[in-house]
Design an enzyme around this catalytic site. Structure first.
Site: not given
Length: 234
Positions: A101-104
């Site tokens: 899952l990306d950082r955001d």
């Protein structure tokens, strides 16, 4: 496997450090009897400083990843491993995230040290759907569900159309998106292709396994029943 190597592989320290634990009398059995490095003893019976050992290899867990954490062992900033016991980062085999899952993006993240299980989950053959809740910068136009389900949508820079995906409008600027593949930043890029921007993204389900009421930043170990749910009907 010798007990010293086994404990070291669980991240408690180097073999030299684990040997020191034995010399200091910190390793005992369930009855409190001090153990020696060459004692034959089962994993479940070992205690270090009176506490049971962390789970043996074959560990799989679910984590509610908050926004701001990176799925990496080396990147700068806050890492998903910061949310787990420090030893988990040092385990061998490595405890890895199952995809990213990306950082955001927040939500359900699976982690395992079982390479075969990891491959089974991420393999396209598994056809495990992934469900995301998206908050959008602009109102939905109304044609996005048909576009995403068409099987003809092409993402910028790619030459293969996306598999059909399902979109459910929850409000003018909120939608539930179900994907059946895992391309790079796929959900965000799909909405961008439809002329919108994702303001917030949360993954709520993988296969039959839902995040449920697990609080942000918390985790729990998955058992056999959880894995049956993961791969079961959804």
């Amino acid at each position: 496997m010798k007990i010293v190597k086994h404990i070291a592989n669980l991240g408690y320290g180097s073999r030299k450090q684990v040997m020191a634990m034995f010399r200091e009398g910190r390793v005992a059995d369930a009855a409190g009897e001090v153990l020696y490095a060459d004692d034959p003893v089962d994993h479940a019976a070992i205690r270090i400083d009176g506490e049971p050992l962390d789970p043996p290899p074959g560990l799989t867990l679910m984590l509610h990843k908050p926004v701001g954490y990176t799925c990496s062992t080396k990147d700068a900033g806050r890492l998903i491993y910061d949310l787990l016991p420090p030893r988990f980062r040092l385990r061998s085999p490595l405890l890895s995230s199952v995809g990213r899952l990306d950082r955001d993006t927040s939500g359900l993240l699976l982690m395992t040290d079982d390479g075969a299980l990891l491959h089974r989950i991420v393999s396209p053959k598994s056809k495990l759907p992934k469900v995301y809740e998206a908050t959008l910068a602009q109102d939905l136009r109304g044609d996005e569900a048909a576009l995403f389900a068409s099987g003809t949508l092409m993402l910028d820079g790619e030459d293969k159309p996306l598999l059909p995906a399902q979109l459910e409008a929850l409000s003018p600027r909120q939608a539930r998106l179900t994907l059946h593949e895992g391309r790079y930043h796929q959900a965000r890029r799909m909405f961008a292709a439809a002329g919108n921007h994702v303001a917030a993204l949360h993954r709520s389900r993988i296969g039959g396994l839902a995040q449920g009421d697990l609080p942000a930043g918390e985790w729990r170990i998955l058992g056999e029943q959880d894995l049956r749910v993961l791969f079961g009907a959804f």
